[in-house]
Write a protein that holds these residues in place. Structure first.
Motif, PDB file in Angstrom:
ATOM      1  N   CYS A  91      -0.386   9.232   2.292  1.00  0.00           N
ATOM      2  CA  CYS A  91      -1.565   9.770   2.975  1.00  0.00           C
ATOM      3  C   CYS A  91      -1.791  11.247   2.692  1.00  0.00           C
ATOM      4  O   CYS A  91      -2.931  11.690   2.599  1.00  0.00           O
ATOM      5  CB  CYS A  91      -1.418   9.592   4.478  1.00  0.00           C
ATOM      6  SG  CYS A  91      -1.206   7.885   4.968  1.00  0.00           S
TER       7      CYS A  91
ATOM      8  N   CYS B 290      -9.545   7.669   7.371  1.00  0.00           N
ATOM      9  CA  CYS B 290      -8.956   6.388   6.979  1.00  0.00           C
ATOM     10  C   CYS B 290      -8.938   5.355   8.107  1.00  0.00           C
ATOM     11  O   CYS B 290      -8.455   5.602   9.206  1.00  0.00           O
ATOM     12  CB  CYS B 290      -7.531   6.620   6.497  1.00  0.00           C
ATOM     13  SG  CYS B 290      -6.727   5.114   5.985  1.00  0.00           S
TER      14      CYS B 290
ATOM     15  N   HIS C  23       0.879  -1.155   0.000  1.00  0.00           N
ATOM     16  CA  HIS C  23       0.000   0.000   0.000  1.00  0.00           C
ATOM     17  C   HIS C  23       0.927   1.218   0.000  1.00  0.00           C
ATOM     18  O   HIS C  23       2.025   1.137   0.531  1.00  0.00           O
ATOM     19  CB  HIS C  23      -0.845  -0.059   1.286  1.00  0.00           C
ATOM     20  CG  HIS C  23      -1.861   1.019   1.404  1.00  0.00           C
ATOM     21  ND1 HIS C  23      -3.093   0.943   0.806  1.00  0.00           N
ATOM     22  CD2 HIS C  23      -1.825   2.220   2.038  1.00  0.00           C
ATOM     23  CE1 HIS C  23      -3.767   2.040   1.081  1.00  0.00           C
ATOM     24  NE2 HIS C  23      -3.022   2.828   1.813  1.00  0.00           N
TER      25      HIS C  23
ATOM     26  N   CYS D 114      -3.920  11.777  -0.167  1.00  0.00           N
ATOM     27  CA  CYS D 114      -5.009  10.795  -0.265  1.00  0.00           C
ATOM     28  C   CYS D 114      -6.321  11.426   0.179  1.00  0.00           C
ATOM     29  O   CYS D 114      -6.404  12.002   1.254  1.00  0.00           O
ATOM     30  CB  CYS D 114      -4.681   9.582   0.600  1.00  0.00           C
ATOM     31  SG  CYS D 114      -5.963   8.307   0.525  1.00  0.00           S
TER      32      CYS D 114
END
Ligand SMILES: Cc1cc2nc3c(=O)[nH]c(=O)nc-3n(C[C@H](O)[C@H](O)[C@H](O)COP(=O)(O)OP(=O)(O)OC[C@H]3O[C@@H](n4cnc5c(N)ncnc54)[C@H](O)[C@@H]3O)c2cc1C
Ligand code: SF4
Ligand code: SF4
Ligand code: FES
Lengths: 554, 284
Positions: free
Chosen positions: A134, A143, A105, A137
């Motif tokens: 992140c 999240c 990821h 994102c």
């Protein structure tokens, strides 16, 4: 009493979780029981509203007497079971599992030394086409992976980070998919397959190449996908996003209301930021996929209501025949004077079906006092008078038309009003009609996310509409415009003064609202205006559907 | 019209080689151009990372952020940009400094290349330091190596070079007693500030390429205003390079995020040039 006797006895057995005795009913899993008892077990793939598969293994627990660890989301609770959900050993195993998940990821931001300052600096997260961490994102502020990292106190990832290198999937309307972020939890597939029975997506390819997709990787618009976006709602990562609603971070407020684009009247939560509608989704605690949402309410509202084309300020025609913007204080007396120039039988009111009950009632009351109850609707391009005694014959007497959805007035309809001299428009968008030289005033109204009220929907249910966003420009609710104009006309017979008095009258005259036609669920318009004119992706969706399936339903 | 002759993506960074002979002829290190993808596009500034008078091309590295850079990201080789205006801005001051450190992040990884090249040609010892989240995110690498005496890498996950950022590499160098006569930094505002703080204590002269919001790029609109050493400057003509120790960073960041709301709202009604639409038009 007989009914009670027939009820099945509920088998309440007990078990022990973390030393606490808890009761359970047969069919519950250990995770179910723990959740109900307020004991937190971390999960990635399991969700209370989805069937479990035990694929992520993060929910492992120790069951006394059993070998190894079991996944609590798939293991049924049994009488006298003794379960431990958190020990040093279990947490260590969970950290290991999470590390593995995160190693495939884009997790660099999670292990970055300046993570905290960087996050503060980039708030909301910076926009990006391809998510590389992140801080770029759209999912960052909600999240689940990041919450797990916090909970498990994960400090680093021992494995090298692997980027899958999959292409971005951005060729469908409304939906962006970046499967480089996907952790293969399968939630999206389960909600689509099991909860909704649509099976638009499934795991495709094998082994290391496994990914989520449609059969033959067709576009979603060509498959079974209805764009309800429940897959987006359940995805724990930023892999699935609604394109138009992804870059505002955490909303300032989430306001539950009812979508009144059609007769179904779906419950929706509006994400509000900067006093604007930024997103719309089902309530977060609602069981995902209890019912599919339609693409109109789920995806179209932000673009539709923040459209730069919205009518924002009252406009009035001057003596030199030009239109100028003005304020309510000036326009209301002008409009009421224009109305006073005509006899009641010379005035007709085009009422939009999309208005709230209060706004519709206000127009009816106005028509009763000042326009001989000449209220009509336009249904599928035809003029409809709800009161039977009215007929098309009155059309030829009408000199002033007060239109609250000018975009449904076609040339043909306009031509039926042979004596028409004056048009007053009260609407949310401009229309071809608003350029007509007969228009003497244009009054900007609010959309349903900008006002409080109620709406009668299919199945005799009256639902509440709650103000979420600020009106555009100086737009005000339709009922308020009507009250102001009616009050300026100064008639003792005009009974409504404010929101409350309208609601009281609705209770006393329920048949007024009951006679209003409803917008059908397959409607492609809002308040007479084609949604596709304001939401480009909606046009692509509708035309794509018609091309592949020959028709479009919601 | 300016033809796009080469295009590739390196982790959200789009390399675009554009035919613009007039601009290539007069380009100097540290300058930028303002481009419009289509007639209806916004004007956006892009640093020119490389150019060739032989082929008459310029190279830019565009990060896809909002809708204007999305338009660039969607362009295909053979297509044309509606407008490319440049060179704009004051070129970097290139002379013999001694040892020059260049730090680059995001588009600065490519952006520092022409400055490094010119510094090298002027007889400097050139040390380039680039940062990224993971190792595969570096680009324009061979070129940078060719014009640098040394290249250091820094990654967030430690997959290449130092685990950390450009300033961590600098701190390490200084600890080892390295002497630096001039520093140049290019990248996001946060990186520029961090790097400037790293060179401040020992007073290394530091130039940072600021990227305030620009409209015309010729000193007319004032959109790009920045405060440097208490004075108001126009980044497009007085800069983009300024003394990193004198920049009012808070103000710059505030001005850069002044339109976050509008940028998010415009994304809602993005007219989407997608596959589905092409199919509808019968192009597929
Ligand atoms: C001198 C200079 C050189 C630059 N060089 C590069 C480069 O080589 N590669 C690269 O990827 N980017 C570069 N940028 C930044 C680039 O211009 C912005 O990323 C781009 O304009 C974003 O536009 P958008 O519509 O895609 O994003 P938006 O969603 O509109 O904005 C995203 C962010 O980009 C910034 N931005 C938006 N519009 C402008 C604008 N007109 N001018 C400056 N910043 C803006 C804002 O801070 C905003 O918050 C440079 C900027 C400047 C001033
Ligand atoms: S999905 Fe979560 S962990 Fe992954 S990049 Fe986005 S914010 Fe970070
Ligand atoms: S797209 Fe999201 S919900 Fe679907 S499998 Fe991947 S991570 Fe899970
Ligand atoms: S961009 Fe207009 S003055 Fe600098």
């Amino acid at each position: 009493m007989a009914e009670v006797a027939e009820q099945k006895p509920v088998a309440m057995e007990t078990m022990t979780i973390n030393g606490k005795t808890v009761s359970f009913s047969s069919g519950e899993t250990i995770l179910d029981v723990a959740r109900r008892s307020g004991i937190y077990i971390p999960t990635v793939c399991a969700r209370a509203d989805l069937p479990s598969t035990g694929s992520c293994r993060l929910c492992i627990v120790k069951v006394e007497g059993a070998r190894g660890y079991v996944t609590s989301c798939t293991t049924p609770a049994e009488p006298d079971m003794v379960v431990t959900t958190n020990s040093e050993e279990i947490e260590k195993l969970r950290r290991g599992i999470l590390e593995l998940i995160l190693s495939e990821h884009p997790s660099a931001c999670l292990v970055c030394a300046i993570r905290e300052t960087c996050e503060k600096f980039n708030a909301p997260s910076s926009k990006a086409g391809r998510v590389t961490g992140c801080n770029m994102c759209p999912n960052r502020d909600t999240c689940e992976l990041r919450q797990l990292v916090e909970y498990l106190g994960l400090e680093g990832i021992r494995y090298p980070l692997l980027y899958k290198g999959l292409p971005l999937e951005r060729d469908d309307p409304f939906m962006d998919r970046d499967y480089n972020l996907c952790i293969l939890c399968g939630r999206c597939i389960r909600v689509c397959q099991e909860n909704l029975g649509l099976s638009a997506i499934s795991f495709i390819r094998r082994g290391h190449c496994t990914k989520v997709g449609t059969s033959f990787e067709k576009l979603h618009v060509d498959g079974n996908c209805v764009f309800c976006m429940h897959c987006v709602d359940v995805c724990p990562t930023g892999a699935l996003t609604v394109r138009g609603s992804k870059w505002y971070g955490y909303p300032d407020s989430e306001i539950p209301t009812t979508c009144i684009l059609c007769e179904r009247g779906c419950e929706l939560v509006i994400d509000v930021k900067w006093n604007k509608v930024m997103g719309a989704h089902p309530t977060r605690d609602m069981n995902a996929g209890k019912r599919e949402y339609c693409v109109k309410g789920r995806c179209c509202l932000p673009a539709l209501f923040n459209s730069p084309h919205r009518l924002k300020y009252p406009a009035i025609r001057r003596d030199d025949s030009t239109m100028i913007y003005t304020d309510w204080g000036y326009v209301i007396p002008q409009v009421s004077e224009a109305i006073a120039r005509y006899k009641p039988e010379e005035i007709a009111i085009l009422c939009s079906r999309s208005l709230t009950d209060e706004s519709i009632f206000a127009l009816h009351e106005f028509a009763r006092v000042f326009a001989e109850s000449n209220v009509f609707y336009i249904v599928e391009g035809e003029i409809v008078f709800p009161s039977i005694e009215k007929s098309d014959k009155i059309l030829k007497d009408i000199k002033l038309l007060y239109a609250t959805e000018a975009n449904s007035l076609s040339k043909e309809i306009e031509e039926q009003f042979v004596s028409l001299e004056d048009i007053i428009i009260q609407d949310i968008y401009p229309s071809p009609m608003s350029r007509s030289p007969k228009v003497s005033a244009i009054l900007p109204a609010t959309v349903f996310t900008e006002m409080d009220g109620t709406k009668s929907c299919a199945g005799n249910r009256r639902k509440s509409v709650t103000k979420a966003a600020e009106p555009q420009g100086s737009a005000i609710p339709d009922w308020e415009i009507t009250v102001r104009v009616g009050t300026a006309l100064n008639s003792a017979d005009f009974r409504i003064k404010d929101f409350r008095s309208i609601q009281n009258h609705i209770l006393r005259h329920p048949w007024v609202i009951a006679a209003v036609p409803m917008a059908p669920k397959d409607s492609l318009t809002y308040r007479g205006s084609p949604i596709a004119d304001f939401v480009p992706d909606f046009r692509i969706f509708v035309e794509g559907r018609v091309q592949s399936k020959g028709e479009v339903h919601f | 019209m300016y033809e796009l002759v080469e295009k590739s993506e390196i982790f959200n960074v789009h390399k675009m080689v554009i035919k613009a002979p007039g601009i290539a002829d007069s380009m100097k290190p540290g300058q930028f151009c303002i481009i419009m993808a289509t007639e209806f596009s916004e004007r956006i500034p892009m640093t020119v990372s490389d150019w060739s008078t032989d082929t008459g091309t310029i190279t830019i590295y565009a990060l896809e952020l909002g809708i204007s850079t999305l338009e660039l990201a969607r362009m295909k080789v053979g297509g044309s940009l509606y407008a490319v205006t440049g060179p704009l801005g004051t070129p970097s001051e290139i002379r013999h400094y001694g040892t020059v450190v260049l730090g680059g992040g995001c588009y600065g990884i490519g952006g520092i290349y022409p400055i490094a090249k010119a510094c090298k040609e002027a007889g400097n010892e050139v040390i380039s330091i680039v940062e990224a989240r993971y190792s595969p995110m570096f680009y324009h690498e061979k070129e940078l190596q060719q014009v640098s005496n040394q290249v250091f890498y820094a990654t967030s996950d430690g997959s290449r070079g130092k685990k950390g950022k450009v300033e961590d590499v600098i701190a390490e160098m200084l600890e080892r007693g390295a002497r630096v006569d001039q520093a140049f930094f290019m990248g996001c505002t946060q990186m520029l500030e961090r790097c400037s703080e790293a060179t401040r204590p020992i007073g290394i002269p530091t130039k940072v390429a600021l990227n305030s919001i620009m409209l015309d790029g010729t000193g007319m609109c004032g959109a790009c205003r920045v405060t440097v050493g208490g004075e108001t400057k126009f980044a497009c003509v007085d800069g983009p390079e300024f003394d990193g120790h004198k920049v009012d960073w808070r103000e710059l960041q505030q001005r850069k995020s002044a339109y976050t709301e509008q940028e998010a709202v415009v994304y809602q009604s993005l007219s989407h040039e997608c596959l589905a639409e092409k199919k509808l038009r019968g192009e597929l």
